[in-house]
Design a protein around this motif. Structure first.
Motif, PDB file in Angstrom:
ATOM      1  N   SER A 179       5.391   2.148  -7.050  1.00  0.00           N
ATOM      2  CA  SER A 179       4.412   3.108  -7.526  1.00  0.00           C
ATOM      3  C   SER A 179       3.026   2.559  -7.232  1.00  0.00           C
ATOM      4  O   SER A 179       2.829   1.344  -7.130  1.00  0.00           O
ATOM      5  N   LYS A 180       2.073   3.470  -7.103  1.00  0.00           N
ATOM      6  CA  LYS A 180       0.717   3.067  -6.761  1.00  0.00           C
ATOM      7  C   LYS A 180      -0.262   4.003  -7.437  1.00  0.00           C
ATOM      8  O   LYS A 180      -0.049   5.214  -7.479  1.00  0.00           O
ATOM      9  N   VAL A 181      -1.319   3.453  -8.002  1.00  0.00           N
ATOM     10  CA  VAL A 181      -2.412   4.255  -8.553  1.00  0.00           C
ATOM     11  C   VAL A 181      -3.708   3.755  -7.928  1.00  0.00           C
ATOM     12  O   VAL A 181      -3.871   2.565  -7.667  1.00  0.00           O
ATOM     13  N   GLY A 182      -4.615   4.664  -7.668  1.00  0.00           N
ATOM     14  CA  GLY A 182      -5.861   4.239  -7.054  1.00  0.00           C
ATOM     15  C   GLY A 182      -6.911   5.323  -7.077  1.00  0.00           C
ATOM     16  O   GLY A 182      -6.647   6.463  -7.476  1.00  0.00           O
ATOM     17  N   TYR A 183      -8.103   4.954  -6.661  1.00  0.00           N
ATOM     18  CA  TYR A 183      -9.187   5.928  -6.547  1.00  0.00           C
ATOM     19  C   TYR A 183     -10.012   5.615  -5.312  1.00  0.00           C
ATOM     20  O   TYR A 183     -10.013   4.485  -4.803  1.00  0.00           O
ATOM     21  N   VAL A 184     -10.691   6.625  -4.823  1.00  0.00           N
ATOM     22  CA  VAL A 184     -11.601   6.473  -3.691  1.00  0.00           C
ATOM     23  C   VAL A 184     -12.935   7.087  -4.105  1.00  0.00           C
ATOM     24  O   VAL A 184     -12.999   8.282  -4.385  1.00  0.00           O
ATOM     25  N   SER A 192       0.814  -1.208   0.000  1.00  0.00           N
ATOM     26  CA  SER A 192       0.000   0.000   0.000  1.00  0.00           C
ATOM     27  C   SER A 192       0.845   1.254   0.000  1.00  0.00           C
ATOM     28  O   SER A 192       0.328   2.345  -0.067  1.00  0.00           O
ATOM     29  N   GLY A 193       2.153   1.095   0.121  1.00  0.00           N
ATOM     30  CA  GLY A 193       3.008   2.258  -0.026  1.00  0.00           C
ATOM     31  C   GLY A 193       3.522   2.828   1.263  1.00  0.00           C
ATOM     32  O   GLY A 193       4.162   3.860   1.277  1.00  0.00           O
ATOM     33  N   CYS A 194       3.257   2.193   2.405  1.00  0.00           N
ATOM     34  CA  CYS A 194       3.743   2.725   3.669  1.00  0.00           C
ATOM     35  C   CYS A 194       5.157   2.285   3.941  1.00  0.00           C
ATOM     36  O   CYS A 194       5.730   2.627   4.953  1.00  0.00           O
ATOM     37  N   ILE A 195       5.737   1.427   3.077  1.00  0.00           N
ATOM     38  CA  ILE A 195       7.142   1.141   3.204  1.00  0.00           C
ATOM     39  C   ILE A 195       7.787   1.752   1.984  1.00  0.00           C
ATOM     40  O   ILE A 195       7.465   1.402   0.885  1.00  0.00           O
ATOM     41  N   VAL A 225      -6.860   0.075  -5.182  1.00  0.00           N
ATOM     42  CA  VAL A 225      -5.463   0.482  -5.248  1.00  0.00           C
ATOM     43  C   VAL A 225      -4.651  -0.623  -5.916  1.00  0.00           C
ATOM     44  O   VAL A 225      -4.748  -1.786  -5.523  1.00  0.00           O
ATOM     45  N   ASN A 226      -3.880  -0.271  -6.928  1.00  0.00           N
ATOM     46  CA  ASN A 226      -2.989  -1.215  -7.595  1.00  0.00           C
ATOM     47  C   ASN A 226      -1.553  -0.749  -7.417  1.00  0.00           C
ATOM     48  O   ASN A 226      -1.235   0.415  -7.696  1.00  0.00           O
ATOM     49  N   SER A 227      -0.694  -1.649  -6.958  1.00  0.00           N
ATOM     50  CA  SER A 227       0.672  -1.269  -6.602  1.00  0.00           C
ATOM     51  C   SER A 227       1.689  -2.186  -7.264  1.00  0.00           C
ATOM     52  O   SER A 227       1.426  -3.366  -7.503  1.00  0.00           O
ATOM     53  N   THR A 228       2.853  -1.622  -7.533  1.00  0.00           N
ATOM     54  CA  THR A 228       4.008  -2.393  -7.980  1.00  0.00           C
ATOM     55  C   THR A 228       5.196  -1.965  -7.143  1.00  0.00           C
ATOM     56  O   THR A 228       5.499  -0.776  -7.058  1.00  0.00           O
TER      57      THR A 228
END
Length: 252
Positions: free
Chosen positions: A87-92, A16-19, A101-104
């Motif tokens: 990287s991460k792209v997402g919507y709420v 999720s991007g917190c690291i 959320v989609n992450s690589t």
């Protein structure tokens, strides 16, 4: 519970991007997207109450995130250092209460893809090709809070006092001290854990009364034990979330 704790920590903290992190030397990153489709408000200093009122007007947002970093894994007397990029792209969608959320993430030589979908009644996450569903109301609610950027912004505005406030080129900036509660409190089973420690700074940026960027700079340390061997993971991190699109309700 221990297994779910580890899985959710990996999902929220890594996928999720917190690291993410800053290595202390120049790092190649992908081109920075241009922020677009944001409400055009007057470029001035807005009060906390005005900012919170504007958050309530938002019905949909789309965001992009970039992470870079270094993690040090210490197993017994041995240690290994690996670079992290992601990287991460997402919507709420606030109106329908759905987030995706989609992450690589690249950790050393490994590339990890993940996906998180949270709806009103359930949550689904896919990590390294394996998927799992959550239906417990409390767990679903906490994942919604942790993946919804607006909830993160709202919590900082209402629960913490900034140690610095600035206004630069029409952009309001709020600086906060990062705490375990604020960064990890949304994750089921993490809060109160003595095996996780985090220290750093969060920066919220607003333009025209609406959020445009959230930046986290911090060090995250986790300690565990397997087969009598102590395992320590230390990540020095920078995470930048850019809000690219915001829609508000009618009449706002």
């Amino acid at each position: 519970m221990k297994r779910r704790l580890i899985v959710l920590l990996l999902i929220v903290v890594i996928a999720s991007g917190c690291i993410s992190g800053e290595s202390g030397r120049p790092t190649k990153t992908s081109p920075t997207p241009t922020t677009t489709l944001l409400p055009a408000g007057e470029p001035r200093n807005y009060t906390q109450e005005e900012l919170l009122q504007n958050l309530e007007r938002i019905t949909f947002l789309r965001f992009w995130e970039e992470t870079t970093g270094v993690t040090v894994v210490i197993i017994g007397n041995a240690n290994q250092t690996m670079e992290i990029k992601g990287s991460k792209v997402g919507y709420v969608d606030i109106a329908s209460r759905r987030t995706e959320v989609n992450s690589t993430a690249t950790v050393g030589s490994s590339i990890i893809k993940s996906r998180i979908i949270v709806t009103n009644e359930s949550a689904y996450f896919e990590f390294a090709g394996r998927g799992e569903n959550l239906t417990e109301p409390e767990a679903v609610e906490k994942l919604w809070e942790s993946t919804n950027v607006l909830e993160v912004v709202r919590r900082y505005l209402t629960e913490l006092e900034p140690f610095k406030v600035d206004f630069v080129n029409g952009t309001q900036e709020f600086y906060y001290n990062v705490t375990n509660t604020m960064m990890l409190g949304e994750v089921p089973g993490i809060e109160g854990s003595g095996n996780v420690a985090i220290n750093g700074t969060a920066i919220l940026r607003f333009r025209g009364g609406y959020p445009v960027e959230v930046v986290f700079r911090y060090t995250l340390k986790t300690v565990s034990e397997q087969g009598g061997v102590r395992i320590t993971n230390i990540v020095t991190a920078v995470e930048r979330i850019e809000l690219q699109e915001i829609k508000t309700g009618k009449g706002t």
